[in-house]
Design a protein around this motif. Structure first.
Motif, short mmCIF file in Angstrom:
data_model
loop_
_atom_site.label_atom_id
_atom_site.label_comp_id
_atom_site.label_asym_id
_atom_site.label_seq_id
_atom_site.Cartn_x
_atom_site.Cartn_y
_atom_site.Cartn_z
N LYS A 71 0.85 -1.19 0.00
CA LYS A 71 0.00 0.00 0.00
C LYS A 71 0.89 1.24 0.00
O LYS A 71 1.75 1.41 0.87
N ILE A 72 0.68 2.11 -0.98
CA ILE A 72 1.55 3.29 -1.10
C ILE A 72 1.20 4.35 -0.07
O ILE A 72 2.06 4.79 0.71
N PHE A 73 -0.06 4.76 -0.02
CA PHE A 73 -0.43 5.88 0.82
C PHE A 73 -1.11 5.42 2.12
O PHE A 73 -1.70 4.35 2.19
N THR A 74 -0.99 6.25 3.11
CA THR A 74 -1.70 6.05 4.37
C THR A 74 -2.69 7.19 4.53
O THR A 74 -2.77 8.10 3.69
N SER A 75 -3.44 7.17 5.60
CA SER A 75 -4.39 8.25 5.87
C SER A 75 -3.74 9.36 6.70
O SER A 75 -4.38 10.38 7.00
N ASP A 76 -2.47 9.19 7.07
CA ASP A 76 -1.78 10.17 7.91
C ASP A 76 -1.27 11.33 7.05
O ASP A 76 -1.06 11.20 5.85
N SER A 77 -1.04 12.46 7.71
CA SER A 77 -0.44 13.61 7.04
C SER A 77 0.82 14.02 7.79
O SER A 77 1.04 13.62 8.94
N PHE A 78 1.67 14.80 7.13
CA PHE A 78 2.90 15.26 7.77
C PHE A 78 2.62 16.12 9.00
O PHE A 78 3.43 16.18 9.92
N THR A 90 6.48 23.68 4.10
CA THR A 90 7.29 23.52 2.89
C THR A 90 6.90 22.26 2.14
O THR A 90 6.80 22.26 0.90
N LEU A 91 6.68 21.18 2.86
CA LEU A 91 6.24 19.94 2.22
C LEU A 91 4.92 20.14 1.50
O LEU A 91 4.73 19.68 0.36
N ASN A 92 4.00 20.88 2.14
CA ASN A 92 2.67 21.09 1.55
C ASN A 92 2.70 22.04 0.36
O ASN A 92 2.09 21.76 -0.68
N LYS A 93 3.42 23.15 0.50
CA LYS A 93 3.35 24.20 -0.51
C LYS A 93 4.42 24.11 -1.59
O LYS A 93 4.15 24.39 -2.76
N VAL A 94 5.64 23.72 -1.21
CA VAL A 94 6.75 23.69 -2.17
C VAL A 94 6.83 22.34 -2.87
O VAL A 94 6.95 22.26 -4.09
N LEU A 95 6.77 21.26 -2.09
CA LEU A 95 6.84 19.93 -2.70
C LEU A 95 5.46 19.38 -3.05
O LEU A 95 5.36 18.32 -3.66
N ASN A 96 4.43 20.08 -2.61
CA ASN A 96 3.05 19.70 -2.95
C ASN A 96 2.70 18.29 -2.47
O ASN A 96 2.04 17.52 -3.16
N VAL A 97 3.16 17.94 -1.27
CA VAL A 97 2.80 16.65 -0.67
C VAL A 97 2.24 16.90 0.73
O VAL A 97 2.75 17.75 1.47
N SER A 98 1.21 16.19 1.05
CA SER A 98 0.62 16.32 2.39
C SER A 98 0.39 14.97 3.03
O SER A 98 0.56 14.81 4.23
N LYS A 127 10.90 7.08 -0.87
CA LYS A 127 12.00 6.79 0.06
C LYS A 127 12.90 8.01 0.31
O LYS A 127 13.46 8.16 1.39
N THR A 128 13.05 8.88 -0.70
CA THR A 128 13.94 10.04 -0.52
C THR A 128 13.45 10.93 0.62
O THR A 128 14.22 11.30 1.52
N LEU A 129 12.16 11.26 0.62
CA LEU A 129 11.62 12.07 1.72
C LEU A 129 11.63 11.32 3.03
O LEU A 129 11.71 11.93 4.11
N ALA A 130 11.58 9.97 2.98
CA ALA A 130 11.56 9.18 4.20
C ALA A 130 12.82 9.40 5.03
O ALA A 130 12.79 9.33 6.26
N TYR A 131 13.95 9.70 4.35
CA TYR A 131 15.16 10.02 5.12
C TYR A 131 15.49 11.51 5.11
O TYR A 131 16.07 12.04 6.06
N ALA A 132 15.11 12.22 4.03
CA ALA A 132 15.47 13.64 3.93
C ALA A 132 14.75 14.48 4.98
O ALA A 132 15.35 15.39 5.58
N VAL A 133 13.48 14.18 5.22
CA VAL A 133 12.73 14.95 6.22
C VAL A 133 13.32 14.78 7.63
O VAL A 133 13.54 15.77 8.34
#
Length: 620
Positions: A71-78, A90-98, A127-133
């Motif tokens: 399963k790729i996505f979960t129901s959780d948000s950053f 920044t994740l929401n507005k610049v990288l457009n991921v929530s 995976k990149t954000l999984a360690y970069a964040v």
């Protein structure tokens, strides 16, 4: 009597008759010498049939496969995580991921707690954000504010230049609110002097390819690792595959000689035995995160077993990925690829294709011939880009940027583009030459259907290579068959390559098949005319053929029963590179004379010599 070489079939009687010396007819006229290309009445060169003397296409077996689901996505948000609010914004507005992906949900708490980790998750899962964040979160939270003079606090090692550039850009975006933390990238192809200047000014998050970092360790006095808190090895198995084990040893020794205790992370879509050994060397009591299974503190837990001879590794692929295979006789491969590209890029909209092939020379050949024949015949012209390890770095960077922002087009590449790269909206992955392992197949198709998106892949196999589908099935990879006739039928939509025009849409299926084959032959003739139009084009085609034969000898021992050089028909293979005959002397600067396909022992001897010449260029 001629000695028969084992494994090479004797030519059919019709082909043997073609090689006889010119004979006199009863009326004294000389028979046509078929060893030279025949001239048609209109002055063009007659193309030998693409559809005669081909091996039968066998029925493909479809083993029952239980694909591993992830399963790729979960129901959780950053925003649910304990992160700096500016980082979340920044994740929401610049990288457009929530929304947090599964690998991020499992990995980030482990890394934020300070534990080492081995992370296995399908390609394109975040995976990149999984360690970069976690890296950015931990560095911005240090009590003593980070300054450039601190030097590297995090070192990220990646296998290729493109992935280095992409990872660096991700950190740049994440660090927008934290301007005092400086990212930097080191990679081959860039000027060492400029990199030394940046190191002298200070880089806090250092992204690098292994070879270039070792170069600076040995030659740049200003580089120091006394403050390193993080070591990330991304695409760790590919780093080892490319032969960087010694470089990693140099890097680890430099990091271990000074500095505080650090946190180590290994990430990959697959966990090879080499990665497991590497983890034993550089990780301290790691947590193993396998998104398709439970997290574990035991690196040898079954969930992450890299597989053995008795139980091959099962790979995880996106559920939205549709996987196809087409069985194509060698002579028809080039025309089949061209027909597929025309179908997707001319008669469909907004398709982005990546075509993987085995060598830099093959990429250059395909780019030249498709640009000359396919693009010029189309309005608007089709867009063909190329990417491989022998290109200048500025050209590679420009191609990467251009293909990333384009809405459609074709990228012809080697496996330099197979790992970790995020090229948006890619709809089709075409493996024109098969991968050397199931794991490599997984990485190639991972360029599409990323982060929950949809995508498709097509694997080209010859009739002699069809057992590779069983090999993939052993790794829980299932393919659906796409018929060669269906792909070639797209040529009926394009009047550019029409045949004699005797058949129409109302005609019988037999007549339509005949016209499809005529159109394929017209297209093949155009390819061959281009290849033989000048000495340079001919030499480039021969180089591409030679590199293909060389790469064919590099398949690992467990796959030799499927991919063996003795199974190749040199004359038919030459056709797939636009050559009218199997050439001699491929290594000579000007090429050798063309000739008809030789007797079996002659073909085998040439094949052996060709494959002993030289090696491939490095892809880093």
């Amino acid at each position: 009597m001629m000695r028969r070489v084992r494994g090479v079939a004797a030519p059919p009687p019709a082909e043997r008759a073609d090689r006889r010396a010119p004979q006199k007819k009863k009326d004294g006229a000389e028979r046509v010498d078929r060893r030279a290309p025949q001239k048609k009445k209109d002055g063009g060169v007659k193309t030998s049939s693409l559809f005669k003397h081909n091996p039968d296409i066998p029925a493909l077996l479809s083993p029952v496969v239980s694909q591993v689901k992830e399963k790729i996505f979960t129901s959780d948000s950053f925003s649910d995580m304990d992160l700096h609010p500016h980082l979340v914004a920044t994740l929401n507005k610049v990288l457009n991921v929530s929304t947090v992906t599964s690998v991020q949900k499992q990995t980030m708490p482990v890394l934020l707690s300070g534990r080492d980790a081995v992370v296995r998750s399908q390609t394109g899962s975040g995976k990149t954000l999984a360690y970069a964040v976690p890296v950015v979160q931990s560095l911005q939270a240090l009590q003593q504010k980070v300054s450039r003079s601190d030097g590297p606090l995090a070192v990220v090692i990646v296998p290729t230049r493109e992935l280095a550039q992409q990872t660096f850009q991700t950190f740049q975006k994440l660090l927008k609110p934290f301007t005092w933390i400086v990212p930097g990238v080191l990679m081959g192809g860039e000027k060492r002097k400029s990199e030394k200047a940046r190191l002298r000014k200070g880089i806090n998050i250092l992204v690098s390819t292994p070879g270039r970092l070792v170069d600076h360790i040995k030659n740049t006095l200003v580089i120091a690792f006394s403050s390193v808190r993080w070591l990330i090895l991304d695409e760790a198995d590919r780093i080892l595959d490319l032969g960087f084990e010694k470089d990693l040893t140099v890097i680890l020794n430099s990091l271990n000689s000074t500095g505080p205790s650090r946190q180590n992370v290994l990430l990959s879509a697959t966990l090879s035995q080499g990665v497991t050994r590497l983890a034993d060397v550089c990780l301290n009591d790691p947590v193993t995160i396998n998104v398709s299974g439970p997290a574990s503190s035991d690196l040898t837990a079954p969930a992450t077993d890299p597989g053995s001879a008795d139980q091959p590794e099962s790979f995880t692929l996106p559920e939205a990925l549709q996987q196809f295979v087409v069985v194509v006789p060698s002579k028809v491969r080039l025309v089949c690829l061209a027909a597929f590209i025309l179908h997707k890029c001319k008669f469909s909209k907004n398709n982005k294709l990546i075509v993987f092939t085995s060598s830099c020379e093959a990429v250059e050949f395909l780019h030249a011939i498709f640009t000359a024949v396919l693009s010029t015949n189309q309005k608007p012209p089709l867009s063909f880009l190329r990417l491989h390890g022998n290109m200048k770095q500025e050209d590679r960077t420009e191609v990467f940027k251009e293909f990333s922002v384009s809405q459609s087009g074709v990228l012809l590449c080697t496996d330099v583009a197979a790992r970790g790269l995020h090229l948006p909206a890619v709809t089709w992955i075409i493996q024109f030459t098969p991968p050397t392992a199931a794991a490599e197949y997984v990485h190639r198709v991972g360029r599409t259907a990323r982060i929950g998106g949809r995508g498709s892949s097509l694997l080209f196999l010859t009739p002699a290579e069809t057992a590779f589908t069983t090999e993939l099935a052993n790794h829980n990879i299932s393919l659906s068959e796409m018929k060669l006739e269906d792909i070639l039928s797209s040529l009926m939509m394009d009047d550019t390559f029409k045949g004699r025009g005797r058949y129409h849409s109302q005609s019988s299926s037999k007549a339509l098949e005949q016209e499809t084959r005529e159109r394929a032959t017209v297209l093949q003739t155009e390819f061959e005319n281009f290849v033989h139009s000048d000495a340079q084009s001919l030499q480039n085609a021969k180089k591409a053929l030679q590199s293909f034969l060389r790469s064919y000898t590099t398949f690992p021992a467990p796959l030799k029963h499927i991919f063996h050089i003795k199974h190749l028909h040199l004359g038919h293979t030459a056709k797939s590179f636009g050559l009218r005959d199997a050439p001699q002397g491929l290594s000579a600067p000007g090429g050798g004379e063309e000739q008809e396909e030789g007797q079996p022992e002659e073909r085998g001897g040439r094949r052996k010599r060709l494959c002993q010449q030289g090696g491939e260029s490095a892809e880093i």
